[in-house]
Design an enzyme around this catalytic site. Structure first.
Site, short mmCIF file in Angstrom:
data_model
loop_
_atom_site.label_atom_id
_atom_site.label_comp_id
_atom_site.label_asym_id
_atom_site.label_seq_id
_atom_site.Cartn_x
_atom_site.Cartn_y
_atom_site.Cartn_z
N TYR A 155 0.80 -1.09 0.04
CA TYR A 155 -0.18 -0.13 0.24
C TYR A 155 1.11 1.33 0.09
CZ TYR A 155 -3.33 -3.65 1.42
OH TYR A 155 -4.06 -4.86 1.28
N LYS A 171 -3.81 -16.44 8.65
CA LYS A 171 -3.13 -15.42 9.72
C LYS A 171 -2.54 -16.24 10.96
CE LYS A 171 -5.17 -10.99 8.41
NZ LYS A 171 -4.15 -9.98 8.07
N ASP A 200 -15.41 -16.32 6.07
CA ASP A 200 -13.96 -15.74 5.68
C ASP A 200 -13.56 -15.74 7.52
OD1 ASP A 200 -11.52 -14.64 5.73
OD2 ASP A 200 -12.01 -13.40 4.18
N TYR A 222 -13.70 -6.99 3.64
CA TYR A 222 -12.45 -7.12 2.94
C TYR A 222 -11.84 -8.63 2.83
CZ TYR A 222 -7.39 -7.05 2.27
OH TYR A 222 -6.09 -7.33 1.83
#
Ligand code: PLP
Length: 419
Positions: free
Chosen positions: A14, A271, A242, A142
């Site tokens: 980013y 993660k 998710d 997201y």
């Protein structure tokens, strides 16, 4: 480390490659801290993008990686299998909802999402519904930065710039009833209507259960998930949860779905799966989906990497032996107490806490150079984004460290006011 090489040649996430934002050179990690090159400890207030749930470099996980590296760091997974993959599957079978029978090891969270979307399409084809190729998703969600994952993330968010590249999907309004607040049936009406009218085209629905993290930092009512489960059953639409950000204790339950007591058809995890030591994602599927999908057309080179599988098994053993539940509940209480004091700050729109996640939704955040200065001054690593100053600390954080984190959040807020 040569920061000039970094500035000249390395592209950060980013960020612009030619006018890069400031970065802090890290040298090592230990416990709840990242150590800078000049030896300063920074308490990691965001668990390195929410994956280092047990602090950094947990000894059993590092040991498992070492041991596996000496034996077989990698081998391809087509036509070959290995012990670390099977050992991990045994653990996942015990930890995930019992309906989850089959595990596809992906190389990151985004890839786990891609696999979920593809599995759902293959399932619908096998049921004689080749027109069902779309996915329904929530505004404010997201799911990652690869093409399929971007296509189901908030359409007004940062991925809008790739509009022409992304497959067109369907979106329902973001759930508005907050976690812990009153439920109103109309909160589900946008999704109900979408599934009813587009059922012939929709293969799957994907949501982040209870906690819309990277886009909205929003905790919503679990009743939404029960309604969604019932609607998906009605039309035989594949329900994908998710749990990449929420899995393994972050919201105070093993998985966020436990707040609602419903299981999806497909579940994505990643993660914290390896306690933040190495990249691994997994797409878990029910028997019905796996048998329908048939030969699954996906196979990354580093699929089921033995180092990552060994790390994940050790991380899950840690998860099962550690009182994460007690720790997360103590973190939640302290965050509620300490963040509440910011509610009347003129820049604060809302204060939200669930499990080991605390959010100040603000009018604005400070510029990157100011954030860097405050990080170094307070010795706390935080990375505000969009309108959010937030923390998702390691579950091993001490009360003193957590107070330092919430104080640093306050400093960021004051700096935003002056910017
Ligand atoms: N899904 C959710 C809910 C996430 O929060 C993220 C990352 O933040 C992803 C998917 C993508 O995971 P990865 O960054 O490992 O590709």
């Amino acid at each position: 480390m040569r920061l000039d090489t970094d500035r000249r040649h390395i592209w950060h996430p980013y960020a612009s490659a030619v006018t890069p934002p400031p970065v802090i050179p890290a040298d090592r990690t230990s416990g709840n801290c990242v150590y800078t090159e000049d030896g300063r400890p920074l308490v990691d207030g965001i668990s390195s993008w929410w994956c280092a749930s047990f602090g950094h470099r947990p000894e059993p996980v590092v040991r498992a990686i070492h041991k596996q590296a000496e034996r077989m760091p990698h081998v391809m997974f087509a036509g070959i299998t290995h012990g670390p993959a099977a050992a991990l599957a045994d653990r996942l079978k015990k930890l995930l909802p019992e309906e989850m029978e089959h595990f596809f090891y992906a190389d990151s969270g985004s890839i786990a999402v891609e696999c979920a979307l593809k599995m759902a399409i293959q399932y619908q084809r096998s049921c004689g519904r080749p027109r069902r190729t779309k996915t329904a998703a929530l505004r404010g969600g997201y799911h990652g930065d690869t093409v399929g994952a971007m296509s189901v993330s908030d359409p007004g968010g940062m991925h809008a710039v790739f509009g022409g590249l992304l497959p067109e999907q369907y979106f329902a309004d973001r759930p508005k009833c907050p976690f812990g607040g009153a439920w109103k049936d109309e909160d589900f009406s946008s999704m109900a209507q979408l599934l009813e009218t587009r059922q012939e085209e929709i293969a799957s629905v994907i949501v982040e259960p209870v906690f819309q993290a990277a886009n909205a930092m929003w905790f919503y009512h679990p009743e939404y998930l029960r309604k969604l489960r019932a609607a998906c059953d009605r039309y035989d639409i594949v329900l994908i949860f998710d749990e990449i950000a929420t899995g393994f204790g972050r919201t105070g339950k093993p998985f966020a779905l436990n707040h609602a007591g419903v299981a999806p058809d497909i579940m994505c995890i990643g993660k914290a799966l390896t306690a933040g030591c190495i990249s691994l994602g997994c797409t878990a599927a029910k028997q019905k989906i796996a048998s329908g999908a048939g030969v699954f057309l996906h196979g990354p080179t580093f699929m089921a990497n033995p180092l990552a599988c060994a790390a994940a098994s050790a991380a899950l053993d840690l998860f099962c032996s550690f009182d994460w539940c007690g720790q997360v509940s103590a973190i939640e209480k302290q965050l509620k107490r300490e963040l509440e004091s910011f509610r009347n700050h003129p820049l604060v729109r809302d204060v939200r806490v669930l499990g080991a996640a605390g959010v100040l939704e603000t009018e604005k955040i400070p510029p990157p150079e100011t954030v860097r200065r405050i990080v170094l001054k307070t010795g706390v690593w935080l990375r505000p984004f969009a309108r959010f100053v937030y923390t998702m600390p390691p579950f091993t954080v001490t009360p003193e460290e957590l107070t330092r984190i919430t104080n640093a959040m306050g400093e960021l807020l004051s700096a935003a006011g002056k910017a």
